[in-house]
Write an enzyme that holds these catalytic residues in place. Structure first.
Site, PDB file in Angstrom:
ATOM      1  N   HIS A 158      -3.424  -4.990   2.259  1.00  0.00           N
ATOM      2  CA  HIS A 158      -2.636  -5.016   1.091  1.00  0.00           C
ATOM      3  C   HIS A 158      -2.900  -3.685   0.112  1.00  0.00           C
ATOM      4  O   HIS A 158      -2.262  -2.816  -0.003  1.00  0.00           O
ATOM      5  CB  HIS A 158      -2.619  -6.152   0.207  1.00  0.00           C
TER       6      HIS A 158
ATOM      7  N   HIS B  63       0.686 -15.769  -5.659  1.00  0.00           N
ATOM      8  CA  HIS B  63       2.159 -15.725  -5.839  1.00  0.00           C
ATOM      9  C   HIS B  63       2.783 -17.150  -5.185  1.00  0.00           C
ATOM     10  O   HIS B  63       2.345 -17.336  -4.196  1.00  0.00           O
ATOM     11  CB  HIS B  63       2.926 -14.587  -5.263  1.00  0.00           C
TER      12      HIS B  63
ATOM     13  N   HIS C  76      -3.686  -4.386  -8.492  1.00  0.00           N
ATOM     14  CA  HIS C  76      -2.198  -4.292  -9.049  1.00  0.00           C
ATOM     15  C   HIS C  76      -1.997  -4.996 -10.457  1.00  0.00           C
ATOM     16  O   HIS C  76      -2.701  -5.843 -10.680  1.00  0.00           O
ATOM     17  CB  HIS C  76      -1.394  -4.819  -7.913  1.00  0.00           C
TER      18      HIS C  76
ATOM     19  N   HIS D 266      -7.689  -7.549  -6.588  1.00  0.00           N
ATOM     20  CA  HIS D 266      -7.094  -6.309  -6.468  1.00  0.00           C
ATOM     21  C   HIS D 266      -6.552  -5.601  -7.735  1.00  0.00           C
ATOM     22  O   HIS D 266      -6.396  -6.324  -8.546  1.00  0.00           O
ATOM     23  CB  HIS D 266      -6.189  -5.977  -5.326  1.00  0.00           C
TER      24      HIS D 266
ATOM     25  N   ASP E  61       0.179  -6.692 -11.666  1.00  0.00           N
ATOM     26  CA  ASP E  61       0.422  -8.166 -11.802  1.00  0.00           C
ATOM     27  C   ASP E  61      -0.714  -9.124 -11.679  1.00  0.00           C
ATOM     28  O   ASP E  61      -0.610 -10.409 -11.692  1.00  0.00           O
ATOM     29  CB  ASP E  61       1.587  -8.512 -10.972  1.00  0.00           C
ATOM     30  N   HIS E  62      -1.783  -8.571 -11.424  1.00  0.00           N
ATOM     31  CA  HIS E  62      -3.226  -9.086 -11.312  1.00  0.00           C
ATOM     32  C   HIS E  62      -4.126  -8.995 -12.326  1.00  0.00           C
ATOM     33  O   HIS E  62      -5.213  -9.636 -12.271  1.00  0.00           O
ATOM     34  CB  HIS E  62      -3.787  -9.038  -9.906  1.00  0.00           C
TER      35      HIS E  62
ATOM     36  N   ASP F  80      -3.154 -11.237  -2.874  1.00  0.00           N
ATOM     37  CA  ASP F  80      -1.966 -10.979  -2.225  1.00  0.00           C
ATOM     38  C   ASP F  80      -2.285 -10.617  -0.781  1.00  0.00           C
ATOM     39  O   ASP F  80      -1.639  -9.708  -0.026  1.00  0.00           O
ATOM     40  CB  ASP F  80      -1.408  -9.660  -2.722  1.00  0.00           C
TER      41      ASP F  80
HETATM   42 FE    FE Z   1       0.895  -9.444  -6.589  1.00  0.00          FE
HETATM   43 ZN    ZN Z   2      -0.718  -6.830  -5.140  1.00  0.00          ZN
END
Ligand code: FE
Ligand code: ZN
Length: 239
Positions: A112, A169, A56, A54, A58-59, A131
């Site tokens: 999400h 995570h 985001h 996805h 942090d990915h 996530d």
């Molecule tokens: Fe994340």
């Molecule tokens: Zn995420």
């Protein structure tokens, strides 16, 4: 195929899937490039694909640097074209994506985010759930509805029991406390929590989990219906 777990950012995991015959590899959700580059250098790996679950940051934060350095191709969900920059290969629900000797089924699992997908490597019996499904938990519902997230988790429940789950995570400890609070008498959970604590004490990842273990222990997969699930999700948001 071999999977290496690489820690990045605060508590993210990025996964390097390596074909040991030729050292070709895919990286899943590189939140940052540096730890991946360090690893690749040491092991003489040739990065071919960047797989994103996805959009985001942090990915995908490491996408561009890795793409530039290794000429790796970015694979992501077609509807997220506007928010995963520089995608090369657009995939859709139920598609079997193939690249070099890698092969994964794309499963759209919104909740999400609306464009969240997972990569299911059916031959290797492993899935990268980003996530959406965590060990002993599930992702926050940011863009989708409770119903979408519930349905998405139900899709994952139908996978073979021995399927290994690689999630985005290291949230397992916190998740385990929530599960214990609301599912005290679950013996399987008690056993899994001991194993988790043991791994964390040794500074090891609690990942991968399996579908089997999550069905037995993850309170979000054990919810009887949508209403139950929604209540739990609300409680977890404030946990
Ligand atoms: Fe994340
Ligand atoms: Zn995420």
């Amino acid at each position: 195929m071999k999977v290496e777990i690489i820690k990045c950012l605060q508590d993210n995991y990025t996964y390097l899937i390596i074909n040991e015959k030729n050292n070709y590899a895919c990286i899943v959700d590189p939140g940052e490039a540096e730890p991946v580059i360090d690893f690749i250098k040491k092991k003489n790996i040739k990065l071919k694909f960047i797989l994103n679950t996805h959009h985001h940051y942090d990915h995908i934060g490491g996408n561009n640097d890795l793409k530039k350095k290794y000429k790796a191709k970015i694979v992501g969900f077609k509807d997220d074209k506007h928010r995963i920059p520089n995608m090369d290969i657009l995939v859709e629900n139920n598609q079997i994506w193939k690249g070099e000797n890698f092969e994964a089924k794309i499963i759209h699992i919104p909740g999400h985010t609306t464009g969240h997908i997972c990569f299911y490597f059916s031959k290797e019996k492993m899935i990268f759930t980003g996530d959406t499904l965590f060990s002993l938990g599930c992702g926050r519902i940011f863009e989708g509805t409770y119903k979408q997230m519930y349905n998405s988790l139900n899709k994952l429940k139908t996978l073979p029991l021995s399927t290994k789950i690689y999630c985005g995570h290291e949230y397992t400890l916190n998740n385990s406390m929530f599960c214990l609070k609301h599912d005290k008498n679950n013996k399987n959970l008690g056993k899994k929590v001991l194993e988790i604590n043991d791994k964390l004490k040794k500074n090891l990842p609690t990942i991968p989990s399996t579908i089997d273990e999550e069905l037995a222990c993850n309170i979000f997969l054990r919810a009887k219906n949508l209403e139950d699930f929604s209540k739990l999700r609300d409680l977890k948001d404030n946990f």
